[in-house]
Design a protein around this motif. Structure first.
Motif, PDB file in Angstrom:
ATOM      1  N   ASP A  58       5.415 117.807 132.530  1.00  0.00           N
ATOM      2  CA  ASP A  58       6.481 117.446 133.349  1.00  0.00           C
ATOM      3  C   ASP A  58       6.246 116.183 134.068  1.00  0.00           C
ATOM      4  OD1 ASP A  58       7.784 119.515 132.154  1.00  0.00           O
ATOM      5  OD2 ASP A  58       7.669 120.626 134.176  1.00  0.00           O
ATOM      6  N   LEU A  59       5.193 116.092 134.560  1.00  0.00           N
ATOM      7  CA  LEU A  59       4.924 114.724 135.353  1.00  0.00           C
ATOM      8  C   LEU A  59       4.702 113.452 134.441  1.00  0.00           C
ATOM      9  CD1 LEU A  59       2.169 115.986 137.803  1.00  0.00           C
ATOM     10  CD2 LEU A  59       4.397 114.995 138.550  1.00  0.00           C
ATOM     11  N   MET A  60       4.267 113.711 133.229  1.00  0.00           N
ATOM     12  CA  MET A  60       3.928 112.407 132.298  1.00  0.00           C
ATOM     13  C   MET A  60       5.441 112.112 131.906  1.00  0.00           C
ATOM     14  SD  MET A  60       0.921 114.073 129.841  1.00  0.00           S
ATOM     15  CE  MET A  60       0.859 112.778 128.822  1.00  0.00           C
ATOM     16  N   SER A  61       6.260 113.163 131.867  1.00  0.00           N
ATOM     17  CA  SER A  61       7.753 112.902 131.234  1.00  0.00           C
ATOM     18  C   SER A  61       8.399 112.231 132.132  1.00  0.00           C
ATOM     19  CB  SER A  61       8.492 114.160 130.669  1.00  0.00           C
ATOM     20  OG  SER A  61       7.397 114.877 129.823  1.00  0.00           O
ATOM     21  N   ALA A  62       8.354 112.456 133.522  1.00  0.00           N
ATOM     22  CA  ALA A  62       8.863 111.729 134.761  1.00  0.00           C
ATOM     23  C   ALA A  62       8.828 110.284 134.737  1.00  0.00           C
ATOM     24  CB  ALA A  62       8.610 112.505 136.049  1.00  0.00           C
ATOM     25  N   PRO A  63       9.873 109.491 135.481  1.00  0.00           N
ATOM     26  CA  PRO A  63       9.617 108.103 135.691  1.00  0.00           C
ATOM     27  C   PRO A  63       8.185 108.069 136.501  1.00  0.00           C
ATOM     28  CG  PRO A  63      11.624 108.742 136.266  1.00  0.00           C
ATOM     29  CD  PRO A  63      11.049 110.006 136.030  1.00  0.00           C
ATOM     30  N   LEU A  64       7.711 106.794 135.957  1.00  0.00           N
ATOM     31  CA  LEU A  64       6.200 106.593 136.349  1.00  0.00           C
ATOM     32  C   LEU A  64       5.979 106.713 137.825  1.00  0.00           C
ATOM     33  CD1 LEU A  64       3.303 104.708 135.008  1.00  0.00           C
ATOM     34  CD2 LEU A  64       3.769 104.334 137.365  1.00  0.00           C
ATOM     35  N   GLN A  65       6.723 105.887 138.632  1.00  0.00           N
ATOM     36  CA  GLN A  65       6.794 105.559 140.235  1.00  0.00           C
ATOM     37  C   GLN A  65       7.031 106.999 140.725  1.00  0.00           C
ATOM     38  OE1 GLN A  65       8.966 102.235 141.894  1.00  0.00           O
ATOM     39  NE2 GLN A  65       8.622 103.171 143.882  1.00  0.00           N
ATOM     40  N   SER A  66       8.017 107.614 140.568  1.00  0.00           N
ATOM     41  CA  SER A  66       8.201 109.011 141.530  1.00  0.00           C
ATOM     42  C   SER A  66       7.295 110.081 140.959  1.00  0.00           C
ATOM     43  CB  SER A  66       9.693 109.551 140.761  1.00  0.00           C
ATOM     44  OG  SER A  66       9.724 109.909 139.466  1.00  0.00           O
ATOM     45  N   ALA A  67       6.786 110.114 139.615  1.00  0.00           N
ATOM     46  CA  ALA A  67       5.619 110.876 139.450  1.00  0.00           C
ATOM     47  C   ALA A  67       4.426 110.976 140.423  1.00  0.00           C
ATOM     48  CB  ALA A  67       5.459 110.931 138.027  1.00  0.00           C
ATOM     49  N   LEU A  71       2.753 112.940 143.552  1.00  0.00           N
ATOM     50  CA  LEU A  71       1.344 113.441 143.441  1.00  0.00           C
ATOM     51  C   LEU A  71       0.720 113.174 144.568  1.00  0.00           C
ATOM     52  CD1 LEU A  71      -0.764 114.363 141.643  1.00  0.00           C
ATOM     53  CD2 LEU A  71      -0.949 112.263 140.699  1.00  0.00           C
ATOM     54  N   PHE A  72       0.892 111.841 145.212  1.00  0.00           N
ATOM     55  CA  PHE A  72       0.016 111.392 146.493  1.00  0.00           C
ATOM     56  C   PHE A  72       0.750 111.877 147.759  1.00  0.00           C
ATOM     57  CE2 PHE A  72      -2.059 109.290 143.108  1.00  0.00           C
ATOM     58  CZ  PHE A  72      -3.402 109.316 143.484  1.00  0.00           C
ATOM     59  N   ASP A  73       2.090 112.514 147.475  1.00  0.00           N
ATOM     60  CA  ASP A  73       2.589 113.002 148.742  1.00  0.00           C
ATOM     61  C   ASP A  73       1.767 113.635 149.836  1.00  0.00           C
ATOM     62  OD1 ASP A  73       4.446 114.995 150.375  1.00  0.00           O
ATOM     63  OD2 ASP A  73       5.724 113.191 149.793  1.00  0.00           O
ATOM     64  N   ARG A  83      -5.939 114.448 141.685  1.00  0.00           N
ATOM     65  CA  ARG A  83      -5.131 113.393 141.821  1.00  0.00           C
ATOM     66  C   ARG A  83      -5.449 112.149 141.181  1.00  0.00           C
ATOM     67  NH1 ARG A  83      -4.092 112.880 148.394  1.00  0.00           N
ATOM     68  NH2 ARG A  83      -2.565 114.889 148.530  1.00  0.00           N
ATOM     69  N   GLU A  84      -6.748 111.946 141.117  1.00  0.00           N
ATOM     70  CA  GLU A  84      -7.212 110.983 140.124  1.00  0.00           C
ATOM     71  C   GLU A  84      -7.060 111.307 138.427  1.00  0.00           C
ATOM     72  OE1 GLU A  84     -11.458 109.587 139.874  1.00  0.00           O
ATOM     73  OE2 GLU A  84     -11.421 109.610 141.995  1.00  0.00           O
ATOM     74  N   MET A  85      -7.336 112.635 138.128  1.00  0.00           N
ATOM     75  CA  MET A  85      -7.276 113.094 136.815  1.00  0.00           C
ATOM     76  C   MET A  85      -5.786 113.030 136.397  1.00  0.00           C
ATOM     77  SD  MET A  85     -10.118 113.422 135.789  1.00  0.00           S
ATOM     78  CE  MET A  85      -9.471 113.498 134.068  1.00  0.00           C
ATOM     79  N   ILE A  86      -4.821 113.375 137.163  1.00  0.00           N
ATOM     80  CA  ILE A  86      -3.423 113.545 136.854  1.00  0.00           C
ATOM     81  C   ILE A  86      -2.897 112.306 136.798  1.00  0.00           C
ATOM     82  CG2 ILE A  86      -1.203 114.720 137.514  1.00  0.00           C
ATOM     83  CD1 ILE A  86      -2.971 117.029 138.626  1.00  0.00           C
ATOM     84  N   SER A  87      -3.398 111.445 137.588  1.00  0.00           N
ATOM     85  CA  SER A  87      -2.769 109.792 137.552  1.00  0.00           C
ATOM     86  C   SER A  87      -2.987 109.612 136.352  1.00  0.00           C
ATOM     87  CB  SER A  87      -3.423 109.312 138.730  1.00  0.00           C
ATOM     88  OG  SER A  87      -2.960 109.537 139.793  1.00  0.00           O
ATOM     89  N   ALA A  88      -3.889 109.834 135.665  1.00  0.00           N
ATOM     90  CA  ALA A  88      -4.437 109.201 134.407  1.00  0.00           C
ATOM     91  C   ALA A  88      -3.272 109.657 133.392  1.00  0.00           C
ATOM     92  CB  ALA A  88      -5.783 109.454 133.864  1.00  0.00           C
ATOM     93  N   HIS A 100       6.835 100.095 130.878  1.00  0.00           N
ATOM     94  CA  HIS A 100       6.810  98.712 130.891  1.00  0.00           C
ATOM     95  C   HIS A 100       5.423  97.978 131.610  1.00  0.00           C
ATOM     96  CE1 HIS A 100      10.670  98.348 128.848  1.00  0.00           C
ATOM     97  NE2 HIS A 100      11.093  99.091 129.567  1.00  0.00           N
ATOM     98  N   ALA A 101       5.070  96.912 131.193  1.00  0.00           N
ATOM     99  CA  ALA A 101       3.673  96.506 131.890  1.00  0.00           C
ATOM    100  C   ALA A 101       3.860  96.417 133.429  1.00  0.00           C
ATOM    101  CB  ALA A 101       3.358  94.994 131.371  1.00  0.00           C
ATOM    102  N   LYS A 102       5.274  95.887 133.854  1.00  0.00           N
ATOM    103  CA  LYS A 102       5.582  95.805 135.289  1.00  0.00           C
ATOM    104  C   LYS A 102       5.355  97.140 136.112  1.00  0.00           C
ATOM    105  CE  LYS A 102       8.008  91.324 135.499  1.00  0.00           C
ATOM    106  NZ  LYS A 102       9.299  90.624 135.807  1.00  0.00           N
ATOM    107  N   GLU A 103       5.913  98.211 135.429  1.00  0.00           N
ATOM    108  CA  GLU A 103       5.834  99.483 135.976  1.00  0.00           C
ATOM    109  C   GLU A 103       4.162  99.951 136.331  1.00  0.00           C
ATOM    110  OE1 GLU A 103       8.718 102.606 134.391  1.00  0.00           O
ATOM    111  OE2 GLU A 103       8.589 100.983 132.925  1.00  0.00           O
ATOM    112  N   THR A 104       3.260  99.436 135.077  1.00  0.00           N
ATOM    113  CA  THR A 104       1.742  99.932 135.146  1.00  0.00           C
ATOM    114  C   THR A 104       1.218  99.001 136.347  1.00  0.00           C
ATOM    115  OG1 THR A 104       2.365 100.279 132.766  1.00  0.00           O
ATOM    116  CG2 THR A 104      -0.016 100.668 133.634  1.00  0.00           C
ATOM    117  N   GLN A 105       1.842  97.817 136.217  1.00  0.00           N
ATOM    118  CA  GLN A 105       1.053  96.912 137.495  1.00  0.00           C
ATOM    119  C   GLN A 105       1.513  97.458 138.643  1.00  0.00           C
ATOM    120  OE1 GLN A 105       2.172  92.730 136.950  1.00  0.00           O
ATOM    121  NE2 GLN A 105       2.323  92.350 139.170  1.00  0.00           N
TER     122      GLN A 105
END
Length: 466
Positions: A58-67, A71-73, A83-88, A100-105
């Motif tokens: 579900d987190l992988m399917s959500a928009p990257l920023q909100s996910a 996670l770090f809330d 948090r490290e592992m799930i971030s990957a 997109h690249a800017k999202e990953t940046q």
């Protein structure tokens, strides 16, 4: 979301985190990790462990920023290692081409102050960021980011993870060099990444094999590409891990190579394999449906079923334009195939108009690979039965030098060399031979010799510098 223990026991966390990362380096598939690596879900803090797969998917399917922000809330009960592992997983995404690249940046910057400096997560996120810059037509940007990272980054202390980081960086550096036309340098980095990845059984090996195969395809070595993509162990690994998107992409690209070889039987086999797996993923990967239409249209054209071929090419264009998100590189490629179809039909005015428009649009969109293919196609007219007037030669010669792919540039120069011998004289022909010779440093020695044998008839290459 499952209730997770709130722990700050960093000693327990550090004892678990390196083995967890090594497991991730060997399988980025959350189902496989939770099923085959005992204690992985429990180490993330999931109770019951079976809930890990759905929560992470579900987190992988959500928009990257909100996910990542959730996670770090501060209210999140995930411990730092989790948090490290799930971030990957989030950085990768369900559809890694849909981010997109800017999202990953943004993700790289966001994680830099929230995750320990020597975490493999930084290199992994950078790997995806650079890949996405390359997909978006900016390989030079990717190389600059890689240079900056390597000069400043902390390497993981664990030797296996240190090698994984090196393999990640080498693979994307090789990809960038390939897109910039340095096939010799790209081969070196990709082969080094593949050697490390195969030696330590990193999951990365499959994507490196795909990229290396793509370079063989781009360098006009389609048979080598097919052999690498269809290496039995690679196909078996992807099937056992249910890597349907990679399998479909592999078969669709192998189909294209077989078409280049005019091997209709192998092309049909590859296309049917792609069509077998496609229904399982087509809702999440709509662009692959467009590429299925495109390959079907190209195959029908090869088999001289021109009416069906034209219909499928038009269907591909419409699909790429209407899909969400749109796939401009797909419809550019489909329209290039439509131009080739017009050329086969001897409709030179239509083919010329399509190619000219494609060059302009690919340039505007920053798709240098497809622009290069369109520029090469423009030189085909000079070896047709009705070549353009002499006054268009210099403009075409100036334009083709924008081709970033040295193998395609070799082919383009050879077409113009053939024309110059027949229409312009030996002085102009010798200039083109020198341009061809200058490409040697960008190609492997074997590839350079293959191109001479394929594209330069004896009467043309006898005076070519060897």
């Amino acid at each position: 979301m499952s209730s997770l223990p709130n722990t700050t026991d960093l000693e327990i966390d550090s004892a678990w985190i390196d083995p967890a990362w090594i497991a991730f380096s060997r399988s980025e598939n959350i189902h496989e990790l939770t099923s085959d690596f005992h204690g992985f879900a429990q180490g993330l803090g999931f109770q019951p462990p079976e809930s890990a797969e759905q929560v992470i998917t579900d987190l992988m399917s959500a928009p990257l920023q909100s996910a990542l922000e959730s996670l770090f809330d501060q209210q999140s009960s995930f411990h730092p290692g989790a948090r490290e592992m799930i971030s990957a997983f989030i950085v990768r995404g369900v559809d890694y081409r849909g981010i997109h690249a800017k999202e990953t940046q943004w993700a790289l910057n966001y994680l830099s102050s929230r995750v320990r400096p020597d975490s493999p997560l930084h290199a992994y996120t950078l790997h995806h960021q650079c890949q996405r810059w390359i997909w978006e037509g900016q390989p030079a940007t990717a190389l600059k980011i890689l240079d900056d990272f390597e000069s400043a980054a902390s390497a993981p202390k664990n030797e296996v993870l240190k090698l994984w980081q090196q393999a990640l960086i080498d693979s994307v550096r090789g990809f960038a060099l390939m897109e910039l036309g340095n096939f010799r340098g790209a081969t070196e980095f990709l082969q080094n990444s593949l050697k490390i990845s195969q030696g330590l059984d990193f999951a990365l090996q499959e994507s490196v094999q795909f990229t290396l195969g793509s370079m063989f395809r781009e360098s006009c070595q389609p048979q080598k590409a097919i052999e690498l993509w269809y290496e039995p162990q690679r196909i078996q690994r992807m099937e056992s891990s249910s890597e349907w998107p990679r399998l479909v992409a592999t078969h669709l690209n192998a189909c294209r190579c077989a078409i280049d070889l005019k091997d209709a039987s192998t092309a049909l086999h590859a296309l049917e394999k792609a069509e077998h797996y496609l229904p399982q993923i087509q809702d999440r990967y709509p662009r692959l449906v467009g590429y299925r239409h495109l390959r079907r249209g190209e195959l029908c054209t090869l088999e001289e079923d021109y009416a069906t071929g034209e219909a499928m090419l038009i269907s591909a264009i419409e699909h790429f334009e209407s899909s969400d998100p749109p796939c401009p590189e797909g419809w550019l490629e489909a329209r290039l195939s439509l131009g080739q179809y017009a050329l086969l039909q001897n409709n030179l005015p239509l083919a010329w108009a399509i190619v000219k428009k494609l060059i302009e649009e690919a340039n505007e969109l920053g798709h240098i690979r497809l622009r290069s293919q369109a520029l090469l196609m423009q030189t085909w007219f000079f070896v047709s039965e009705r070549p353009p007037a002499v006054d268009s030669y210099q403009q075409t010669l100036d334009q083709v030098q924008m081709i970033h792919n040295p193998a395609l540039l070799f082919h383009a120069f050879s077409n113009l060399l053939n024309y110059s011998v027949n229409h312009l004289g030996e002085q102009e022909a010798e200039k083109l031979r020198e341009k061809i010779s200058s490409l040697r440093g960008q190609l492997t020695d074997t590839n350079y010799q293959q191109l001479i044998e394929k594209h330069l008839p004896k009467g043309l290459h006898e005076t070519n510098p060897q």
